[in-house]
Design a protein around this motif. Structure first.
Motif, PDB file in Angstrom:
ATOM      1  N   GLU A 191      11.574   9.854  -7.247  1.00  0.00           N
ATOM      2  CA  GLU A 191      12.225  10.130  -8.228  1.00  0.00           C
ATOM      3  C   GLU A 191      11.805   8.994  -8.994  1.00  0.00           C
ATOM      4  OE1 GLU A 191      16.764  10.201  -9.907  1.00  0.00           O
ATOM      5  OE2 GLU A 191      16.713   9.449  -7.858  1.00  0.00           O
ATOM      6  N   ILE A 192      11.546   7.695  -9.007  1.00  0.00           N
ATOM      7  CA  ILE A 192      11.288   6.152 -10.147  1.00  0.00           C
ATOM      8  C   ILE A 192       9.988   6.977  -9.849  1.00  0.00           C
ATOM      9  CG2 ILE A 192      11.294   4.089 -10.276  1.00  0.00           C
ATOM     10  CD1 ILE A 192      13.282   3.563  -8.286  1.00  0.00           C
ATOM     11  N   CYS A 193       9.025   7.106  -9.019  1.00  0.00           N
ATOM     12  CA  CYS A 193       7.556   7.187  -9.626  1.00  0.00           C
ATOM     13  C   CYS A 193       7.127   8.752 -10.500  1.00  0.00           C
ATOM     14  CB  CYS A 193       7.063   8.271  -7.906  1.00  0.00           C
ATOM     15  SG  CYS A 193       4.642   8.259  -8.392  1.00  0.00           S
ATOM     16  N   ARG A 194       7.917   9.828 -10.572  1.00  0.00           N
ATOM     17  CA  ARG A 194       8.051  10.542 -11.707  1.00  0.00           C
ATOM     18  C   ARG A 194       8.751  10.224 -13.029  1.00  0.00           C
ATOM     19  NH1 ARG A 194      10.489  14.100  -7.140  1.00  0.00           N
ATOM     20  NH2 ARG A 194      12.354  13.590  -8.288  1.00  0.00           N
ATOM     21  N   TYR A 195       9.868  10.022 -12.484  1.00  0.00           N
ATOM     22  CA  TYR A 195      10.334   8.888 -14.183  1.00  0.00           C
ATOM     23  C   TYR A 195       9.084   8.557 -15.219  1.00  0.00           C
ATOM     24  CZ  TYR A 195      13.303   6.075 -17.500  1.00  0.00           C
ATOM     25  OH  TYR A 195      13.647   5.573 -18.549  1.00  0.00           O
ATOM     26  N   ILE A 196       8.504   7.301 -14.274  1.00  0.00           N
ATOM     27  CA  ILE A 196       7.548   6.394 -15.214  1.00  0.00           C
ATOM     28  C   ILE A 196       6.314   7.361 -15.404  1.00  0.00           C
ATOM     29  CG2 ILE A 196       9.135   4.291 -14.048  1.00  0.00           C
ATOM     30  CD1 ILE A 196       6.049   3.851 -12.460  1.00  0.00           C
ATOM     31  N   GLY A 197       5.912   7.944 -14.430  1.00  0.00           N
ATOM     32  CA  GLY A 197       4.936   8.850 -14.496  1.00  0.00           C
ATOM     33  C   GLY A 197       3.628   8.592 -13.729  1.00  0.00           C
ATOM     34  N   ALA A 198       4.068   7.751 -13.044  1.00  0.00           N
ATOM     35  CA  ALA A 198       3.182   7.034 -11.804  1.00  0.00           C
ATOM     36  C   ALA A 198       2.321   7.889 -11.140  1.00  0.00           C
ATOM     37  CB  ALA A 198       3.715   5.459 -11.045  1.00  0.00           C
ATOM     38  N   ASP A 199       1.033   7.592  -9.996  1.00  0.00           N
ATOM     39  CA  ASP A 199       0.883   8.705  -8.906  1.00  0.00           C
ATOM     40  C   ASP A 199       1.164   9.426  -8.420  1.00  0.00           C
ATOM     41  OD1 ASP A 199      -1.484   9.935 -11.718  1.00  0.00           O
ATOM     42  OD2 ASP A 199      -2.307   7.741 -11.602  1.00  0.00           O
ATOM     43  N   ALA A 200       2.056   7.503  -7.776  1.00  0.00           N
ATOM     44  CA  ALA A 200       2.615   7.705  -6.575  1.00  0.00           C
ATOM     45  C   ALA A 200       3.290   6.810  -6.111  1.00  0.00           C
ATOM     46  CB  ALA A 200       0.859   8.089  -5.256  1.00  0.00           C
ATOM     47  N   PHE A 201       4.053   5.725  -5.226  1.00  0.00           N
ATOM     48  CA  PHE A 201       4.382   5.458  -4.458  1.00  0.00           C
ATOM     49  C   PHE A 201       4.233   5.210  -3.103  1.00  0.00           C
ATOM     50  CE2 PHE A 201       7.350   8.140  -3.150  1.00  0.00           C
ATOM     51  CZ  PHE A 201       7.929   7.600  -2.318  1.00  0.00           C
ATOM     52  N   SER A 202       4.560   3.766  -2.955  1.00  0.00           N
ATOM     53  CA  SER A 202       4.528   3.472  -1.816  1.00  0.00           C
ATOM     54  C   SER A 202       5.838   2.626  -1.276  1.00  0.00           C
ATOM     55  CB  SER A 202       3.541   2.989  -0.633  1.00  0.00           C
ATOM     56  OG  SER A 202       3.318   2.624   0.637  1.00  0.00           O
ATOM     57  N   ILE A 203       5.914   2.528  -0.057  1.00  0.00           N
ATOM     58  CA  ILE A 203       6.899   0.988   0.109  1.00  0.00           C
ATOM     59  C   ILE A 203       6.665   0.202   0.964  1.00  0.00           C
ATOM     60  CG2 ILE A 203       9.117   2.512  -0.312  1.00  0.00           C
ATOM     61  CD1 ILE A 203       9.509   2.937   2.948  1.00  0.00           C
ATOM     62  N   ASN A 204       5.108   0.329   1.617  1.00  0.00           N
ATOM     63  CA  ASN A 204       3.968  -0.376   2.442  1.00  0.00           C
ATOM     64  C   ASN A 204       2.930  -0.522   2.277  1.00  0.00           C
ATOM     65  OD1 ASN A 204       2.416   1.174   4.654  1.00  0.00           O
ATOM     66  ND2 ASN A 204       4.828   2.244   4.923  1.00  0.00           N
ATOM     67  N   ALA A 205       2.721  -1.755   2.886  1.00  0.00           N
ATOM     68  CA  ALA A 205       1.162  -1.968   1.624  1.00  0.00           C
ATOM     69  C   ALA A 205      -0.065  -0.659   2.888  1.00  0.00           C
ATOM     70  CB  ALA A 205       0.804  -3.430   2.573  1.00  0.00           C
ATOM     71  N   LEU A 206      -0.244  -0.590   3.939  1.00  0.00           N
ATOM     72  CA  LEU A 206      -1.065   0.278   4.416  1.00  0.00           C
ATOM     73  C   LEU A 206      -0.686   1.546   3.687  1.00  0.00           C
ATOM     74  CD1 LEU A 206      -2.670   0.424   6.721  1.00  0.00           C
ATOM     75  CD2 LEU A 206      -1.830   1.393   8.442  1.00  0.00           C
ATOM     76  N   ASP A 207       0.298   2.422   3.778  1.00  0.00           N
ATOM     77  CA  ASP A 207       0.071   3.680   3.048  1.00  0.00           C
ATOM     78  C   ASP A 207       0.270   3.260   1.648  1.00  0.00           C
ATOM     79  OD1 ASP A 207       0.730   4.817   5.582  1.00  0.00           O
ATOM     80  OD2 ASP A 207       3.619   4.466   4.884  1.00  0.00           O
ATOM     81  N   GLY A 208      -0.042   2.346   0.906  1.00  0.00           N
ATOM     82  CA  GLY A 208      -0.529   2.636  -0.302  1.00  0.00           C
ATOM     83  C   GLY A 208      -1.792   2.398  -0.345  1.00  0.00           C
ATOM     84  N   VAL A 209      -2.644   1.691   0.724  1.00  0.00           N
ATOM     85  CA  VAL A 209      -3.711   1.344   0.144  1.00  0.00           C
ATOM     86  C   VAL A 209      -4.619   2.724   0.488  1.00  0.00           C
ATOM     87  CG1 VAL A 209      -6.151   0.332   1.618  1.00  0.00           C
ATOM     88  CG2 VAL A 209      -3.453  -1.282   0.762  1.00  0.00           C
ATOM     89  N   ASN A 210      -3.909   3.197   2.189  1.00  0.00           N
ATOM     90  CA  ASN A 210      -4.820   4.782   2.195  1.00  0.00           C
ATOM     91  C   ASN A 210      -4.745   5.734   1.345  1.00  0.00           C
ATOM     92  OD1 ASN A 210      -5.580   4.210   4.723  1.00  0.00           O
ATOM     93  ND2 ASN A 210      -2.955   4.251   5.374  1.00  0.00           N
ATOM     94  N   ILE A 211      -3.453   5.880   0.524  1.00  0.00           N
ATOM     95  CA  ILE A 211      -3.531   6.565  -0.568  1.00  0.00           C
ATOM     96  C   ILE A 211      -4.589   6.665  -2.104  1.00  0.00           C
ATOM     97  CG2 ILE A 211      -1.998   7.353  -2.963  1.00  0.00           C
ATOM     98  CD1 ILE A 211       0.143   6.973  -1.384  1.00  0.00           C
ATOM     99  N   CYS A 212      -4.603   4.863  -2.116  1.00  0.00           N
ATOM    100  CA  CYS A 212      -6.367   4.448  -2.956  1.00  0.00           C
ATOM    101  C   CYS A 212      -6.906   4.529  -2.438  1.00  0.00           C
ATOM    102  CB  CYS A 212      -5.546   2.820  -2.774  1.00  0.00           C
ATOM    103  SG  CYS A 212      -4.330   2.359  -3.735  1.00  0.00           S
ATOM    104  N   LYS A 213      -7.229   4.811  -0.933  1.00  0.00           N
ATOM    105  CA  LYS A 213      -8.655   5.234  -0.796  1.00  0.00           C
ATOM    106  C   LYS A 213      -9.181   6.730  -0.599  1.00  0.00           C
ATOM    107  CE  LYS A 213     -10.078   3.033   3.595  1.00  0.00           C
ATOM    108  NZ  LYS A 213     -10.078   2.489   4.677  1.00  0.00           N
ATOM    109  N   THR A 214      -7.885   7.092  -0.632  1.00  0.00           N
ATOM    110  CA  THR A 214      -8.542   9.623  -1.277  1.00  0.00           C
ATOM    111  C   THR A 214      -9.030   9.286  -2.336  1.00  0.00           C
ATOM    112  OG1 THR A 214      -5.743   9.461  -1.709  1.00  0.00           O
ATOM    113  CG2 THR A 214      -6.531   9.408   0.844  1.00  0.00           C
ATOM    114  N   TRP A 215      -8.189   8.350  -3.304  1.00  0.00           N
ATOM    115  CA  TRP A 215      -8.453   8.989  -4.721  1.00  0.00           C
ATOM    116  C   TRP A 215      -9.783   8.247  -4.614  1.00  0.00           C
ATOM    117  CZ3 TRP A 215      -3.346   6.030  -6.189  1.00  0.00           C
ATOM    118  CH2 TRP A 215      -2.505   6.653  -6.526  1.00  0.00           C
TER     119      TRP A 215
END
Length: 220
Positions: A191-215
């Motif tokens: 919900e916050i991700c959509r509200y601010i206009g971000a592309d993705a969110f993550s609550i842990n480091a590994l998942d966040g980096v994996n998202i970045c790698k897909t981009w």
């Protein structure tokens, strides 16, 4: 694929990490790397341990001091010289650039530092702007580079407005199209991700980096 022997070592690694046993966890980390377990799997085990520690904190089994200790221990392991020289194909690949910072009025650093450690271990170049970073500073950093990833960290609920203001600042200067934005921290959600206009969110480091790698892989 993790074989049975490696899984046994990694399970033991998670156990001693969750117990916050400084000496044992470093020793077991060395055993993991000596056994040929790749850095990614060691990081994944650390991440699993962090999730367990987080749940223990939520259940009042661990204190805030324990959480901070886990963060310090995580970084100590990532910074081990054995970890740095362990063979891993990701060590030789420059994935891309991530501009990283904790948003205005928020000085929390542990989660940001964990994300930074995992991203560096995965081959990313990191531009760390620190904590309490203004929207203007984020915008200036994006403006000075080519296409990149912007990682915004926020823990306090009062900082949601600054997440939004940072994205708005990029739009104002016609820079939004040049950057993928990921937000992280204990307060973030879809919900916050959509509200601010971000592309993705993550609550842990590994998942966040994996998202970045897909981009990065999509843009290759």
């Amino acid at each position: 694929m993790i074989v049975h022997g490696e899984k046994t070592i990694l399970n033991h690694f998670i156990e001693v990490f969750v117990n916050l046993d400084d000496e044992k966890v470093k020793s077991v980390a060395q055993r993991c790397l000596a056994a040929g377990i790749i850095k990614y799997d060691v990081i994944a085990a650390l991440n699993e341990g962090l999730m367990i520690i987080g749940k223990k904190y939520e259940n009042d089994e661990y204190t805030l001091t324990d959480l901070m200790m886990a963060g310090i221990l995580f970084q100590d392991i990532i910074n081990m010289k054995e970890f740095d020289i362990a063979f891993d194909v990701n060590s030789y690949v420059q994935e891309g650039t991530i501009i990283l910072g904790t948003v205005k009025t928020d000085i929390h650093d542990i989660g940001k530092s964990m994300f930074k450690s995992v991203a560096l271990a995965s081959g990313f170049k990191i531009v760390d702007l620190g904590v309490d970073v203004s929207p203007e500073t984020f915008c200036k950093a994006v403006k000075s580079g080519e296409k990149c990833i912007l990682a915004l960290s926020a823990v306090l609920t009062t900082t949601i407005q600054y997440l939004r203001e940072t994205v708005d600042e990029l739009i104002k200067h016609d820079l939004r199209k040049n950057v993928k934005i990921i937000i992280g921290g204990s307060l973030v959600s879809e919900e916050i991700c959509r509200y601010i206009g971000a592309d993705a969110f993550s609550i842990n480091a590994l998942d966040g980096v994996n998202i970045c790698k897909t981009w990065v892989n999509v843009n290759e």
